[in-house]
Scaffold this motif. Sequence first.
Motif, PDB file in Angstrom:
ATOM      1  N   ASP A 106      -1.230   3.329  -8.734  1.00 56.79           N
ATOM      2  CA  ASP A 106      -0.036   2.736  -7.781  1.00 56.79           C
ATOM      3  C   ASP A 106       1.258   3.858  -8.460  1.00 56.79           C
ATOM      4  O   ASP A 106       1.629   4.071  -8.067  1.00 56.79           O
ATOM      5  N   TYR A 133       0.901  -3.481  -3.657  1.00 63.96           N
ATOM      6  CA  TYR A 133       0.008  -3.829  -3.037  1.00 63.96           C
ATOM      7  C   TYR A 133       0.444  -5.214  -2.608  1.00 63.96           C
ATOM      8  O   TYR A 133       0.265  -5.889  -1.513  1.00 63.96           O
ATOM      9  N   TYR A 156      -4.178   2.499   1.067  1.00 60.98           N
ATOM     10  CA  TYR A 156      -4.138   0.396   2.000  1.00 60.98           C
ATOM     11  C   TYR A 156      -4.229   0.507   3.432  1.00 60.98           C
ATOM     12  O   TYR A 156      -3.804  -0.471   3.411  1.00 60.98           O
TER      13      TYR A 156
END
Length: 186
Positions: free
Chosen positions: A10, A77, A34
């Motif tokens: 990320d 996330y 994602y």
Amino acid sequence: MMPIEAQQDDQQLLIAFRDEATREKAFTLLIKKYQERLYWHIRRMVTEHEDTNDILQNVFIKVWKNLLIFREESNLYTWLYRIATNETLTWIDQQKKRTAFSLSDHESALADKLVAQKGFDPNKLEWRLQQAIQALPDKQRIVFNLRYYDEMPYEEMAKVLDTSVGALKASYHHAVKKVEAFIKND
């Protein structure tokens, strides 16, 4: 620097997104990383594929517009789940207003959509579980789905839903009891 295709971290995606030369590629990788998890998170709340895709598209539009100002106070996330949850709740509220349904009518409509799905068999436990989940109030359904399906820790859920761990534990407990009662009594 590694080729952007190989980057899955990320932090590296965020760095690549901030660079105009690699922004689109980084965003494509973020979507690939994602989209499935977010799709199923949304789908469990709205049940229909078409609605889920519409909401997911709105989620990624918001992400595109706001990723440059993402302050990294939480994990990427967590931030994505929060956007997906809020977009889904907004969509559900709009549906309720458009159709002037009462809350129980809305929950009944969700259950009807589930029953209309291909392969529905009310005698199979997984379908009964889905019916029970759809009968939950929106907030309890979200908490149940995040904990049961996504196995999200309460601390992460608290960040996503902007609430306390204690409230989430209570909500999940009530949701589990309602699901158990539905499955036993229906």
